[in-house]
Motif scaffolding. Structure first.
Motif, PDB file in Angstrom:
ATOM      1  N   ARG A   1      10.290  -2.815 -13.427  1.00 29.93           N
ATOM      2  CA  ARG A   1      10.938  -4.034 -13.905  1.00 29.93           C
ATOM      3  C   ARG A   1      11.162  -5.043 -12.782  1.00 29.93           C
ATOM      4  NH1 ARG A   1      15.491  -1.152 -17.852  1.00 29.93           N
ATOM      5  NH2 ARG A   1      14.092  -0.810 -19.648  1.00 29.93           N
ATOM      6  N   LEU A   2      11.218  -4.531 -11.554  1.00 32.78           N
ATOM      7  CA  LEU A   2      11.378  -5.406 -10.384  1.00 32.78           C
ATOM      8  C   LEU A   2      10.029  -5.839  -9.813  1.00 32.78           C
ATOM      9  CD1 LEU A   2      14.289  -3.450  -8.671  1.00 32.78           C
ATOM     10  CD2 LEU A   2      14.443  -5.689  -9.794  1.00 32.78           C
ATOM     11  N   GLY A   3       8.938  -5.474 -10.499  1.00 31.74           N
ATOM     12  CA  GLY A   3       7.614  -5.930 -10.092  1.00 31.74           C
ATOM     13  C   GLY A   3       6.856  -5.007  -9.174  1.00 31.74           C
ATOM     14  N   VAL A   4       7.354  -3.790  -8.953  1.00 31.79           N
ATOM     15  CA  VAL A   4       6.657  -2.847  -8.077  1.00 31.79           C
ATOM     16  C   VAL A   4       5.433  -2.290  -8.802  1.00 31.79           C
ATOM     17  CG1 VAL A   4       6.842  -0.660  -6.847  1.00 31.79           C
ATOM     18  CG2 VAL A   4       8.766  -2.267  -6.835  1.00 31.79           C
ATOM     19  N   LYS A   5       4.269  -2.446  -8.195  1.00 35.98           N
ATOM     20  CA  LYS A   5       3.014  -2.028  -8.819  1.00 35.98           C
ATOM     21  C   LYS A   5       2.368  -0.845  -8.101  1.00 35.98           C
ATOM     22  CE  LYS A   5       2.211  -6.799 -10.322  1.00 35.98           C
ATOM     23  NZ  LYS A   5       1.292  -7.972 -10.267  1.00 35.98           N
ATOM     24  N   ASN A   6       3.033  -0.307  -7.132  1.00 34.11           N
ATOM     25  CA  ASN A   6       2.488   0.797  -6.332  1.00 34.11           C
ATOM     26  C   ASN A   6       2.347   2.076  -7.160  1.00 34.11           C
ATOM     27  OD1 ASN A   6       4.085  -1.165  -4.712  1.00 34.11           O
ATOM     28  ND2 ASN A   6       3.307   0.011  -2.982  1.00 34.11           N
ATOM     29  N   ARG A   7       1.587   3.018  -6.621  1.00 32.72           N
ATOM     30  CA  ARG A   7       1.542   4.343  -7.218  1.00 32.72           C
ATOM     31  C   ARG A   7       2.912   4.994  -7.040  1.00 32.72           C
ATOM     32  NH1 ARG A   7      -3.509   3.602  -5.003  1.00 32.72           N
ATOM     33  NH2 ARG A   7      -5.287   4.133  -6.368  1.00 32.72           N
ATOM     34  N   ILE A   8       3.442   5.514  -8.133  1.00 34.40           N
ATOM     35  CA  ILE A   8       4.740   6.184  -8.099  1.00 34.40           C
ATOM     36  C   ILE A   8       4.601   7.537  -8.784  1.00 34.40           C
ATOM     37  CG2 ILE A   8       7.202   6.051  -8.601  1.00 34.40           C
ATOM     38  CD1 ILE A   8       6.959   3.079  -8.973  1.00 34.40           C
TER      39      ILE A   8
ATOM     40  N   PHE B   1       7.187   7.623 -18.441  1.00 37.11           N
ATOM     41  CA  PHE B   1       5.845   7.066 -18.571  1.00 37.11           C
ATOM     42  C   PHE B   1       5.646   5.830 -17.707  1.00 37.11           C
ATOM     43  CE2 PHE B   1       5.582  10.179 -21.735  1.00 37.11           C
ATOM     44  CZ  PHE B   1       4.248  10.362 -22.062  1.00 37.11           C
ATOM     45  N   ALA B   2       6.649   5.469 -16.912  1.00 36.57           N
ATOM     46  CA  ALA B   2       6.465   4.436 -15.898  1.00 36.57           C
ATOM     47  C   ALA B   2       5.868   5.012 -14.617  1.00 36.57           C
ATOM     48  CB  ALA B   2       7.808   3.761 -15.588  1.00 36.57           C
ATOM     49  N   TYR B   3       5.788   6.341 -14.534  1.00 38.30           N
ATOM     50  CA  TYR B   3       5.175   6.993 -13.376  1.00 38.30           C
ATOM     51  C   TYR B   3       3.661   7.056 -13.552  1.00 38.30           C
ATOM     52  CZ  TYR B   3       9.824   8.446 -11.855  1.00 38.30           C
ATOM     53  OH  TYR B   3      11.129   8.440 -11.433  1.00 38.30           O
ATOM     54  N   ASP B   4       2.985   7.295 -12.450  1.00 34.64           N
ATOM     55  CA  ASP B   4       1.541   7.518 -12.480  1.00 34.64           C
ATOM     56  C   ASP B   4       1.200   9.001 -12.564  1.00 34.64           C
ATOM     57  OD1 ASP B   4       0.543   4.716 -12.023  1.00 34.64           O
ATOM     58  OD2 ASP B   4       1.794   4.950 -10.244  1.00 34.64           O
ATOM     59  N   LEU B   5       2.066   9.834 -11.999  1.00 26.88           N
ATOM     60  CA  LEU B   5       1.820  11.269 -11.975  1.00 26.88           C
ATOM     61  C   LEU B   5       3.160  11.985 -12.091  1.00 26.88           C
ATOM     62  CD1 LEU B   5      -0.047  13.758 -11.485  1.00 26.88           C
ATOM     63  CD2 LEU B   5       0.361  13.435  -9.029  1.00 26.88           C
ATOM     64  N   ILE B   6       3.242  12.916 -13.046  1.00 26.02           N
ATOM     65  CA  ILE B   6       4.433  13.747 -13.220  1.00 26.02           C
ATOM     66  C   ILE B   6       4.048  15.183 -12.901  1.00 26.02           C
ATOM     67  CG2 ILE B   6       6.266  14.490 -14.778  1.00 26.02           C
ATOM     68  CD1 ILE B   6       5.610  12.053 -16.523  1.00 26.02           C
ATOM     69  N   GLY B   7       4.765  15.790 -11.969  1.00 24.29           N
ATOM     70  CA  GLY B   7       4.471  17.155 -11.567  1.00 24.29           C
ATOM     71  C   GLY B   7       5.537  18.129 -12.024  1.00 24.29           C
ATOM     72  N   PHE B   8       5.095  19.324 -12.464  1.00 24.68           N
ATOM     73  CA  PHE B   8       5.988  20.392 -12.893  1.00 24.68           C
ATOM     74  C   PHE B   8       5.713  21.642 -12.065  1.00 24.68           C
ATOM     75  CE2 PHE B   8       5.500  17.554 -16.481  1.00 24.68           C
ATOM     76  CZ  PHE B   8       6.784  17.424 -16.982  1.00 24.68           C
ATOM     77  N   GLN B   9       6.702  22.535 -12.033  1.00 22.83           N
ATOM     78  CA  GLN B   9       6.554  23.769 -11.265  1.00 22.83           C
ATOM     79  C   GLN B   9       5.598  24.765 -11.912  1.00 22.83           C
ATOM     80  OE1 GLN B   9       7.926  24.200  -8.341  1.00 22.83           O
ATOM     81  NE2 GLN B   9      10.092  23.699  -8.271  1.00 22.83           N
TER      82      GLN B   9
ATOM     83  N   ASP C   1       0.801  -1.222   0.000  1.00 22.60           N
ATOM     84  CA  ASP C   1       0.000   0.000   0.000  1.00 22.60           C
ATOM     85  C   ASP C   1       0.835   1.274   0.000  1.00 22.60           C
ATOM     86  OD1 ASP C   1      -2.354  -1.430  -0.018  1.00 22.60           O
ATOM     87  OD2 ASP C   1      -2.505  -1.488   2.165  1.00 22.60           O
ATOM     88  N   ASP C   2       2.130   1.158  -0.074  1.00 25.41           N
ATOM     89  CA  ASP C   2       2.993   2.342  -0.032  1.00 25.41           C
ATOM     90  C   ASP C   2       2.795   3.232  -1.267  1.00 25.41           C
ATOM     91  OD1 ASP C   2       4.082   1.546   2.355  1.00 25.41           O
ATOM     92  OD2 ASP C   2       5.940   0.770   1.501  1.00 25.41           O
ATOM     93  N   ILE C   3       2.954   4.536  -1.059  1.00 25.47           N
ATOM     94  CA  ILE C   3       2.970   5.515  -2.136  1.00 25.47           C
ATOM     95  C   ILE C   3       4.392   6.028  -2.255  1.00 25.47           C
ATOM     96  CG2 ILE C   3       2.098   7.755  -2.897  1.00 25.47           C
ATOM     97  CD1 ILE C   3      -0.385   7.200  -1.161  1.00 25.47           C
TER      98      ILE C   3
END
Length: 474
Positions: free
Chosen positions: A145-152, A180-188, A126-128
């Protein structure tokens, strides 16, 4: 309850929040990690003969910190090389200073992979995960690639470069694809986000996908603007602290009926320090009647001194400050006080409050929090004036500052004169508008807005594919 895992190149969680020296970002992330019972992971700053991935745990003011040592070759290729000689200058539009060496790219990929391999076993279902800045762009890809499916999530603190310059980077497409492996990309700022979209649409044949989404490389990611701020109340408290008050008294006394201007910048070619001094020199040339009535305190801590480019700029600034002082100084007045040292947050707050003008004139900057710190430190009844580069991210929000083109010494000279002669009523009006911006973008608002957005991203995909968020998540 899910934990928050913060990942950054260096861990800046304060050992003692009461010390007053920790930055607002470190304080805000530390508060979030305590709230979510989280973990801060990153490089220890130390080197080891052979990378083992062994973690060193510390408790810093209630925040669990996990640190890992790197090999000297890692530091040279990943940090001094790709991060600081390739990506940093490129993202700040200094292609003339950008070094494209294959070993740098290999070291960057290797260290991101090593970080992922060390962190992955610590991640609970459940980690974010919140990864920060240009040092660690590919890390989510390696975690997937290591199988992490959490929100990143990923947040870029620097500008994003224009497409025509980014394509000079070898393997630029691979770097962008890893985002594009992230779920959310933030910019200033909206400008940096628009430049990212331009690359994705023009170079990767990507498409807009619903509200706040981008689709490319057979994946979908949510993108957004999350302007960072300062710990407003914490900075006001620092200003009003005994150390802040003592520093103010010292600076006010040293002004001795003169107007003090201040600049506070890490030593870096992106900060426009040479251009600032030349603009100030132009002011002294153009306004002989105001000589002796004004001086500039330029606080410039040394950074990355083992990188040749930074050694060069330090030498040039030393020479420039010496030349201006030699040309214009009198027996009881020196136009520039050039200080190569760091100050605590409460000391800086006192310096800011004593200043009639603050010069924040980077050639290109992701946000620049000095502008917001200066505003927060002011006396509401007699505030100073902010001169701000239109190429700083803060200019998108702080429209009531005197916005300048830092490349024009005449424009800087004119802005300095206008700031020093501005009537009190106009100064108060501008400060009130700027202070409202500072409060509306408090760092805790930035932190909570981003974390809430990342928590709200819907996870989709299958067990073998990288997971990514719906672009139309609220």
């Amino acid at each position: 309850m899910s934990r928050l895992i913060v990942v950054s190149n260096r861990v800046s969680a304060p050992v003692d929040p009461a010390a007053g020296s920790a930055g607002g970002l470190a304080m805000a992330l530390s508060a979030a990690l305590r709230k979510y019972d989280g973990l801060w992971f990153g490089w220890s700053g130390e080197t080891t003969e052979q990378f083992t991935g062994e973690l060193k745990y510390e408790d810093r003011a209630g925040v669990t910190v996990a640190l890992v040592d790197l090999e000297a070759q890692d530091v040279e290729e990943y940090y001094n090389g790709y991060a600081n000689k390739t990506l940093w200058p490129l993202f700040h539009h200094r292609v003339d200073l950008t070094a494209y060496e294959r070993s740098y790219g290999e070291g960057y990929e290797r260290v991101n992979r090593r970080f992922a391999e060390v962190l992955a076993p610590l991640i609970q279902p459940d980690d974010i995960i919140w990864i920060h800045d240009y040092h660690l762009i590919p890390m989510a890809r390696d975690l997937r690639r290591l199988g992490v499916k959490n929100r990143i999530g990923f947040f870029l603190h620097t500008p994003w470069p224009v497409r025509q310059l980014l394509v000079t980077l070898p393997h630029h497409r691979r770097l962008v694809e890893s985002l594009f492996a992230y779920d959310l990309i933030g910019f200033q700022t909206q400008e940096w986000l628009d430049l990212f979209r331009d690359y994705v649409i023009s170079e990767a044949r990507g498409e807009l996908a619903g509200y706040g989404g981008l689709e490319a490389f057979d994946r979908r990611v949510r993108v957004g603007v999350f302007p960072i701020g300062i710990d407003v109340q914490g900075f006001i408290d620092a200003r009003n602290s005994p150390q802040g008050a003592r520093t103010y008294d010292r600076m006010a006394a040293s002004s001795a009926f003169r107007s003090m201007m201040v600049g506070v910048d890490r030593l870096d070619y992106s900060k426009g320090l040479e251009e600032r001094m030349l603009g100030y020199e132009q002011f002294l040339h153009d306004n002989a009647e105001m000589r002796g009535d004004v001086f500039l305190v330029q606080v410039t801590p040394i950074s990355r001194d083992d990188v040749d480019t930074y050694q060069d700029i330090r030498a040039r600034l030393d020479a420039l400050a010496g030349r201006i002082n030699g040309e214009y100084a009198d027996m009881d007045w020196q136009p520039i006080r050039y200080l190569n040292r760091s100050y605590r947050r409460d000391q800086l707050a006192g310096i800011y409050r004593a200043a009639r003008v603050c010069l924040v004139t980077p050639l290109r900057d992701g946000m620049n929090l000095v502008a917001k710190e200066f505003v927060a430190a002011q006396n509401p009844e007699d505030p100073g004036v902010l001169i701000l580069s239109r190429f700083a991210g803060a200019a998108e929000q702080m429209c009531e500052a005197l916005l300048v083109n830092p490349f024009s010494r005449e424009e800087l000279s004119d802005a300095i004169k206008k700031a020093l002669t501005m009537p009190l009523a106009e100064r108060v009006r501008k400060w009130q508008a700027l202070m409202q911006v500072v409060r509306d973008t408090d760092v805790s608002i930035w932190r909570d807005t981003y974390v809430d957005a990342l928590k709200g991203v819907e996870i989709i995909g299958d067990g073998d594919a990288p997971f990514h968020g719906h672009a139309d998540a609220a």
